[in-house]
Design a protein around this motif. Structure first.
Motif, PDB file in Angstrom:
ATOM      1  N   ALA B 108       0.829  -1.210   0.000  1.00 54.18           N
ATOM      2  CA  ALA B 108       0.000   0.000   0.000  1.00 54.18           C
ATOM      3  C   ALA B 108       0.863   1.259   0.000  1.00 54.18           C
ATOM      4  N   ILE B 109       2.060   1.175   0.569  1.00 55.61           N
ATOM      5  CA  ILE B 109       2.913   2.374   0.642  1.00 55.61           C
ATOM      6  C   ILE B 109       3.302   2.881  -0.746  1.00 55.61           C
ATOM      7  N   PRO B 110       3.919   2.047  -1.602  1.00 55.15           N
ATOM      8  CA  PRO B 110       4.216   2.563  -2.949  1.00 55.15           C
ATOM      9  C   PRO B 110       2.962   2.921  -3.729  1.00 55.15           C
ATOM     10  N   VAL B 111       1.885   2.178  -3.520  1.00 53.32           N
ATOM     11  CA  VAL B 111       0.653   2.484  -4.266  1.00 53.32           C
ATOM     12  C   VAL B 111       0.251   3.920  -3.998  1.00 53.32           C
ATOM     13  N   ILE B 112       0.148   4.264  -2.716  1.00 53.58           N
ATOM     14  CA  ILE B 112      -0.363   5.588  -2.372  1.00 53.58           C
ATOM     15  C   ILE B 112       0.651   6.668  -2.729  1.00 53.58           C
ATOM     16  N   VAL B 205      13.803 -10.955   5.515  1.00 44.25           N
ATOM     17  CA  VAL B 205      12.383 -10.720   5.237  1.00 44.25           C
ATOM     18  C   VAL B 205      12.239  -9.712   4.102  1.00 44.25           C
ATOM     19  N   PHE B 206      13.019  -8.639   4.173  1.00 40.67           N
ATOM     20  CA  PHE B 206      12.947  -7.624   3.116  1.00 40.67           C
ATOM     21  C   PHE B 206      13.318  -8.213   1.762  1.00 40.67           C
ATOM     22  N   LYS B 207      14.366  -9.040   1.756  1.00 39.89           N
ATOM     23  CA  LYS B 207      14.797  -9.621   0.480  1.00 39.89           C
ATOM     24  C   LYS B 207      13.690 -10.456  -0.154  1.00 39.89           C
ATOM     25  N   HIS B 208      12.897 -11.123   0.682  1.00 36.15           N
ATOM     26  CA  HIS B 208      11.803 -11.924   0.142  1.00 36.15           C
ATOM     27  C   HIS B 208      10.604 -11.068  -0.240  1.00 36.15           C
ATOM     28  N   MET B 209      10.544  -9.883   0.362  1.00 35.81           N
ATOM     29  CA  MET B 209       9.342  -9.067   0.218  1.00 35.81           C
ATOM     30  C   MET B 209       9.382  -8.172  -1.019  1.00 35.81           C
ATOM     31  N   ILE B 210      10.584  -7.803  -1.492  1.00 36.18           N
ATOM     32  CA  ILE B 210      10.692  -6.766  -2.531  1.00 36.18           C
ATOM     33  C   ILE B 210       9.903  -7.133  -3.784  1.00 36.18           C
ATOM     34  N   LEU B 211      10.148  -8.316  -4.339  1.00 33.47           N
ATOM     35  CA  LEU B 211       9.491  -8.670  -5.606  1.00 33.47           C
ATOM     36  C   LEU B 211       7.973  -8.786  -5.468  1.00 33.47           C
ATOM     37  N   PRO B 212       7.459  -9.501  -4.431  1.00 31.83           N
ATOM     38  CA  PRO B 212       5.998  -9.545  -4.308  1.00 31.83           C
ATOM     39  C   PRO B 212       5.379  -8.158  -4.147  1.00 31.83           C
ATOM     40  N   VAL B 213       6.047  -7.278  -3.402  1.00 33.69           N
ATOM     41  CA  VAL B 213       5.487  -5.941  -3.202  1.00 33.69           C
ATOM     42  C   VAL B 213       5.428  -5.196  -4.533  1.00 33.69           C
ATOM     43  N   ILE B 214       6.492  -5.295  -5.341  1.00 32.20           N
ATOM     44  CA  ILE B 214       6.471  -4.641  -6.656  1.00 32.20           C
ATOM     45  C   ILE B 214       5.328  -5.215  -7.493  1.00 32.20           C
ATOM     46  N   THR B 215       5.233  -6.540  -7.509  1.00 36.51           N
ATOM     47  CA  THR B 215       4.208  -7.191  -8.324  1.00 36.51           C
ATOM     48  C   THR B 215       2.804  -6.766  -7.911  1.00 36.51           C
ATOM     49  N   LEU B 216       2.570  -6.763  -6.597  1.00 37.17           N
ATOM     50  CA  LEU B 216       1.227  -6.467  -6.099  1.00 37.17           C
ATOM     51  C   LEU B 216       0.873  -4.999  -6.293  1.00 37.17           C
ATOM     52  N   SER B 217       1.869  -4.113  -6.159  1.00 31.17           N
ATOM     53  CA  SER B 217       1.521  -2.689  -6.127  1.00 31.17           C
ATOM     54  C   SER B 217       1.486  -2.047  -7.509  1.00 31.17           C
ATOM     55  N   TYR B 218       2.178  -2.631  -8.480  1.00 34.25           N
ATOM     56  CA  TYR B 218       2.361  -1.928  -9.751  1.00 34.25           C
ATOM     57  C   TYR B 218       1.043  -1.530 -10.411  1.00 34.25           C
ATOM     58  N   ILE B 219       0.145  -2.502 -10.620  1.00 31.88           N
ATOM     59  CA  ILE B 219      -1.123  -2.190 -11.286  1.00 31.88           C
ATOM     60  C   ILE B 219      -1.879  -1.133 -10.509  1.00 31.88           C
ATOM     61  N   GLN B 220      -1.865  -1.274  -9.187  1.00 31.49           N
ATOM     62  CA  GLN B 220      -2.650  -0.372  -8.350  1.00 31.49           C
ATOM     63  C   GLN B 220      -2.138   1.054  -8.454  1.00 31.49           C
ATOM     64  N   TRP B 221      -0.823   1.247  -8.404  1.00 34.05           N
ATOM     65  CA  TRP B 221      -0.364   2.631  -8.480  1.00 34.05           C
ATOM     66  C   TRP B 221      -0.464   3.183  -9.882  1.00 34.05           C
ATOM     67  N   ALA B 222      -0.438   2.304 -10.865  1.00 36.10           N
ATOM     68  CA  ALA B 222      -0.659   2.789 -12.229  1.00 36.10           C
ATOM     69  C   ALA B 222      -2.082   3.345 -12.375  1.00 36.10           C
ATOM     70  N   LEU B 223      -3.044   2.655 -11.728  1.00 39.00           N
ATOM     71  CA  LEU B 223      -4.428   3.133 -11.774  1.00 39.00           C
ATOM     72  C   LEU B 223      -4.585   4.448 -11.032  1.00 39.00           C
ATOM     73  N   LEU B 224      -4.029   4.471  -9.821  1.00 38.69           N
ATOM     74  CA  LEU B 224      -4.152   5.661  -8.981  1.00 38.69           C
ATOM     75  C   LEU B 224      -3.531   6.864  -9.674  1.00 38.69           C
ATOM     76  N   LEU B 225      -2.425   6.615 -10.358  1.00 35.70           N
ATOM     77  CA  LEU B 225      -1.742   7.679 -11.089  1.00 35.70           C
ATOM     78  C   LEU B 225      -2.672   8.341 -12.098  1.00 35.70           C
ATOM     79  N   ARG B 226      -3.374   7.543 -12.883  1.00 38.31           N
ATOM     80  CA  ARG B 226      -4.242   8.104 -13.916  1.00 38.31           C
ATOM     81  C   ARG B 226      -5.388   8.910 -13.304  1.00 38.31           C
ATOM     82  N   VAL B 227      -5.964   8.371 -12.227  1.00 39.80           N
ATOM     83  CA  VAL B 227      -7.096   9.070 -11.615  1.00 39.80           C
ATOM     84  C   VAL B 227      -6.621  10.384 -10.987  1.00 39.80           C
ATOM     85  N   THR B 228      -5.503  10.330 -10.272  1.00 39.65           N
ATOM     86  CA  THR B 228      -4.961  11.549  -9.665  1.00 39.65           C
ATOM     87  C   THR B 228      -4.672  12.581 -10.736  1.00 39.65           C
TER      88      THR B 228
END
Lengths: 312, 342
Positions: B108-112, B205-228
């Motif tokens: 949610a952090i990168p998304v927002i 933990v961070f090393k395991h988290m980076i890729l899933p976080v990028i994968t999960l957040s990318y579409i969402q922040w791309a959407l938010l970007l257009r609306v903003t």
């Protein structure tokens, strides 16, 4: 004609249209581009041998290999332009025939979903009152479920009943896809229902059906159709996602999501077996991109009010 | 204001009632043998044993009786027995829940921040290179299925470079957990590592988290970007923004204090969609990365036709979503007074 001209003038939508024409040609010419070894089951990916390890593409240049297949100098027992997956399913064959599956999934699912939504929203707005109340509460209930998760559940429940097939995934997506369209058209009809020309038609004695089909829907349906055309890409993604999870097309069926799911078993060695993800992935991405580019431009042309509004 | 909130609060039980009715409707669609898993651990093999269970738990009673009994069970926290997790469904959900929460919160952090920041930037620099670049980013994000670029990321950063492994933590951390040298307090490993004072585990933990976080957040922040972006473009054309400029205010202040605040109001309506996207995306992301969270477990259960688990998971998600959207709607009414009048 005016719409088409405007679509062709915008470089992004032009690119989208060219891609769609390309995919359309591949889908139409599939029996010629990838002759099925078993003509009665063209959607089963050509498979020769059962070796568990994927085989690399034959030859340095895939195009010459494809040419060999097309000119019938060779067949899928010897030539694999894009390599094979585990179980020796031919990647090239799967991609070519998968184009048909993708078109079918995108257009049919979106079309049926939009029809259901339009019907539901029209009934709700036209009759109003308690009908509207009940219809909208039911819509609320369906919207309370996250789309993909709900579709996954329906697919899992249907699978023992009707077997694992693209039909299972399609039904699952349709059941949970219509609510957005229902809401959209309901809003538009509510604003049109009381207009003077509708009142005039009603006073002239037009029945419900005639009022809806002749006077209300033609003036309310465009925004919903535009949004539906923009959703085709995301339905293709969701459909492939269900196949990817193992809930859509059966193993060996020519479907891009199903082909991508093979990659899940080879995660530590994906650098070695890059072709099992790169080719189907590229096909899926380009296909969805094409629809999105065209849908995006169509929205700008047909309904400037929707500009900037993103619906997925 | 109060009337609006009360009306929204009253709708929640109606929706949740419908949700339970729907889920139970699906249950009654199942074979009796599978339905028995609601109450017993082992699906009975012989028809004799099955008959006894059907009789004992009233699985052939009328619908409303069964529904009432089931609802009673739900309120007592019994969602049935999960074959795949080998424990009660609710227990399994709560066991996997923290992992998903951890992933979703980090995503949610990168998304927002990226979404809103790039959205404002591309509106301010309308039709400049940064605007075009962000448009391309958004289009790609919108057209790329998360599982495809998740797999591509794994291919590059794990299979080729061996930098960022899949899974939730490395094996040695699991051994430490089993040996009891690493205490799980919250089951959210980022926090646990800090509580335990273990920077090495935090890094893992961070090393395991980076890729899933990028994968999960990318579409969402791309959407938010257009609306903003589109909301900000509209706001920048308003007259009060021109007034602020002609007063001689610095451009920074005009954009961030005067325009951006109002532009955020339509963006807030995206909240519900983002929540849906994150819940859906968690299933795909966790499956691709073999990240042992709720979504991974549910997708696994679905492919093994452990439908009792999947339905429990769906019910759980529907409740989260309904409550989440209620919360977002109320927050929205607080921010924007106009909405309360409708």
């Amino acid at each position: 004609m005016r719409i088409l001209k405007q679509l062709l003038r915008n470089p992004l939508s032009l690119f989208g249209i060219i891609l769609l024409i390309f995919f359309g040609l591949v889908a139409i010419l599939a029996p010629w581009l990838a002759p099925p070894p078993n003509p009665y089951e063209p959607y089963r990916i050509a498979q020769f041998g059962y070796s568990p390890n994927p085989k690399p593409p034959t030859g340095p240049n895939p195009f010459t290999e494809i040419w060999k297949i097309v000119t019938r100098q060779s067949d899928f027992s010897k030539t694999h332009p894009f390599g094979t997956t585990e179980g020796q399913y031919d990647v090239y064959y799967g991609i070519v025939w998968g184009t048909r599956t993708a078109f079918l999934a995108g257009i049919c699912i979106t079309g049926i979903t939009a029809l259901i939504g339009i019907f539901w929203g029209t009934m709700s707005a036209y009759f109003g009152g308690w009908v509207d109340m009940v219809f909208m509460r039911i819509t609320d209930i369906f919207q309370a479920f996250p789309f993909l998760i709900a579709a996954m559940t329906i697919a899992a429940v249907l699978q023992p009943k009707i077997g694992r097939s693209i039909l299972t995934a399609a039904i699952a997506l349709i059941v949970f896809g219509w609510m957005g369209y229902a809401r959209l058209i309901r809003g538009d009809i509510l604003s049109i229902r009381e207009r003077d020309y509708v009142q005039a038609a009603r006073a002239a004695g037009a029945g419900h059906l005639r009022l809806i089909l002749r006077h209300i829907l033609p003036n309310a349906i465009y925004p919903t159709l535009v949004v539906a055309s923009m959703d085709i890409g995301s339905y293709v993604i969701s459909f492939a996602a269900l196949s990817f999870l193992g809930l859509g097309a059966e193993v060996g069926y020519a479907d891009w999501g199903q082909m991508l799911s093979f990659a899940r078993n080879w995660i530590p060695r994906l650098n070695q077996y890059w072709w099992i993800i790169l080719y189907p992935g590229l096909a899926l991405v380009l296909f969805v991109l094409a629809w999105n580019l065209v849908g995006d431009a169509l929205r700008d042309i047909l309904d400037p009010r929707l500009r900037g509004r993103i619906t997925v | 204001m109060a009337a609006y909130i009360i009306r929204r609060l009253l709708l929640l039980p109606v929706t949740l009632f419908g949700v339970t009715l729907f889920v139970f409707g699906v249950y009654s669609f199942l074979d009796p043998a599978m339905k028995a898993a609601l109450y017993v651990h082992d699906i009975p093999k012989t028809s004799d044993a099955l008959q006894r269970i059907i009789h004992k738990y009233g699985l052939d009673d009328p619908f409303y009786l069964q529904y009432g009994r089931w609802l009673n069970q739900i309120f007592h926290g019994n969602l049935g027995w999960s074959k795949t997790a080998q424990r009660p469904v609710l227990e399994a959900l709560l066991y996997y829940f923290p992992a998903t929460v951890e992933l979703v919160l980090w995503a949610a952090i990168p998304v927002i921040f990226i979404g809103i920041w790039l959205g404002i930037l591309s509106a301010v620099h309308h039709n400049k290179p940064i605007d075009h670049a962000s448009r391309v980013f958004a289009l790609i994000g919108w057209s790329f299925p998360s599982y495809v670029y998740g797999l591509l990321l794994i291919m590059v950063f794990y299979a080729m470079l061996h930098w960022l492994p899949p899974g939730r933590v490395s094996d040695w951390v699991i051994q430490e957990i089993n040996a009891g040298t690493f205490r799980e307090v919250t089951h959210i490993y980022t926090i646990d590592a800090i509580i335990n004072g273990r920077p090495d585990i935090l890094l893992d933990v961070f090393k395991h988290m980076i890729l899933p976080v990028i994968t999960l957040s990318y579409i969402q922040w791309a959407l938010l970007l257009r609306v903003t972006r589109s909301s900000m473009l509209e706001t920048l054309r308003q007259e009060y923004v021109m007034t602020a400029r002609s007063k001689g205010l610095a451009e920074r202040i005009v954009i961030y204090k005067h325009a951006a605040r109002n532009a955020m109001i339509p963006v807030a309506t995206m909240g519900g969609m983002l929540l849906i996207g994150l819940l859906n995306g968690a299933v795909m992301t966790e499956t691709v990365f073999n990240y042992r969270g709720m979504g991974w477990w549910a997708a696994n259960a679905a492919t093994q036709l452990d439908i009792i688990s999947v339905l429990g998971f769906t019910l759980f998600n529907a409740i989260i979503l309904s409550v989440g959207i209620l919360f977002i709607d109320i927050m929205y009414a607080v921010i924007d007074p106009r909405i309360r009048l409708e």
